[in-house]
Every structure is written in structure tokens, then in C-alpha cells.
Design a protein around this motif. Sequence first.
Motif, PDB file in Angstrom:
ATOM      1  N   LYS A 170       9.192 -31.360  -9.746  1.00 31.93           N
ATOM      2  CA  LYS A 170       9.814 -32.694  -9.664  1.00 31.93           C
ATOM      3  C   LYS A 170       8.743 -33.776  -9.564  1.00 31.93           C
ATOM      4  N   ARG A 185       8.250 -36.796 -12.299  1.00 30.58           N
ATOM      5  CA  ARG A 185       8.258 -38.212 -11.883  1.00 30.58           C
ATOM      6  C   ARG A 185       7.015 -38.931 -12.401  1.00 30.58           C
ATOM      7  N   GLU A 227      13.085 -40.940 -13.894  1.00 35.43           N
ATOM      8  CA  GLU A 227      13.684 -41.177 -12.578  1.00 35.43           C
ATOM      9  C   GLU A 227      14.887 -40.269 -12.305  1.00 35.43           C
ATOM     10  N   ASN A 228      15.770 -40.138 -13.288  1.00 33.88           N
ATOM     11  CA  ASN A 228      17.021 -39.403 -13.097  1.00 33.88           C
ATOM     12  C   ASN A 228      16.965 -38.073 -13.846  1.00 33.88           C
ATOM     13  N   PHE A 229      16.815 -37.011 -13.079  1.00 38.43           N
ATOM     14  CA  PHE A 229      16.711 -35.689 -13.692  1.00 38.43           C
ATOM     15  C   PHE A 229      17.039 -34.630 -12.651  1.00 38.43           C
ATOM     16  N   THR A 230      17.346 -33.446 -13.139  1.00 42.29           N
ATOM     17  CA  THR A 230      17.523 -32.284 -12.260  1.00 42.29           C
ATOM     18  C   THR A 230      16.678 -31.150 -12.822  1.00 42.29           C
ATOM     19  N   SER A 264      18.482 -37.563 -17.369  1.00 39.21           N
ATOM     20  CA  SER A 264      19.579 -38.503 -17.589  1.00 39.21           C
ATOM     21  C   SER A 264      19.091 -39.886 -18.014  1.00 39.21           C
ATOM     22  N   ASP A 265      17.801 -40.153 -17.884  1.00 38.43           N
ATOM     23  CA  ASP A 265      17.250 -41.452 -18.287  1.00 38.43           C
ATOM     24  C   ASP A 265      17.384 -41.626 -19.800  1.00 38.43           C
ATOM     25  N   ALA A 283      24.162 -40.193 -18.728  1.00 36.90           N
ATOM     26  CA  ALA A 283      24.701 -40.276 -17.366  1.00 36.90           C
ATOM     27  C   ALA A 283      26.059 -40.903 -17.361  1.00 36.90           C
TER      28      ALA A 283
END
Length: 159
Positions: free
Chosen positions: A100, A104, A109-112, A127-128, A159
Motif C-alpha cells: 500500500k 501511494r 489514493e483510492n485502491f484496495t 478506483s482513481d 467508484a
Amino acid sequence: MNSFDSMKTKLECTGLYKVTAKSNIRAELLAYAEGLNTEFDMLKTMERELFIDTAENCGITERERFVGKINADYPLEKRRKMLKISEQKVGGKCTPDDFKRIVRGYGVENFTIAEAPTRNRVDIKISDTKTDAEKKLIEKRVKADFPLHLNVIISYVNA
């Protein structure tokens, strides 16, 4: 003390020189001081740009160029943060938190991240909104930064 005052004081201390308002030595020292002050200003700028925490322009841009992505669209503090992350090494650790941190550093910013250790697989769902060029760069950086034994699957989801 500026360059002129420093040189004047040193010369007068020898007792050989007297620097007066209309002397040739004063004019010469002023000329030297002008050149030295320019060099000292350049050194001050170089010292500032050497460190990520104090760099303001070329120090950030050149480091970004070295890691493969100039992030001029981001604010300076975010660029610094991303550079610090990208310059850190995982240190042999292969945990989701380490991964992670690496992702970054790419400006995502938006991820899993989901891992399947028995299959040596890591799934990254981002998700970005990214351009094709940014996606290509992320995939290139993942190949370079993640351990080779892992099969890393990157997917982009809205998203």
C-alpha cells in the motif's frame, strides 16, 4: 557578514591594506564581492534543492524525472510525500501494508490490495480516474517495485 565586508576585514587585519571609500582596492573588492555573492546565492539554492523537505522546484522535478514521473499537476507537499515514499525501499518485506505504501507513492489514493499468498498473487483494484499514460506508468512501476515472484493483477474500477 557579506563578501565585501569579510574580504575588507581580512585585508585590513594584515596591516598592509587600507580600504578607503575612493581606493582602487575597494573597487576591486566590490567587483569580487559581486561575483562571490552570486555564487553564494547559487550554493544556497543548491543546498535547498538537495533535500526533499526543502526543495521547491528543480530538486523536486529532477527527482521525479529520475523515478519516472513528473507530477507537476500535484501540490508541492503531495509531490514531496510521493517522492519520499518512492525513495523508500520495502526492505525485503512483502506485507499488504508495504505494498500500500508503494502504491501511494505512485499518486494513487483510492485502491484496495488483496493477496492470495498460496498462489503468489496480489490484486490491486484502483478506483482513481487515471489516463492511459498514467495506467501504463503505474503498471511499469509495479513491475519494477514489486517482488518478481508475485503475479500482480491491476484493475481499474469506477467508484
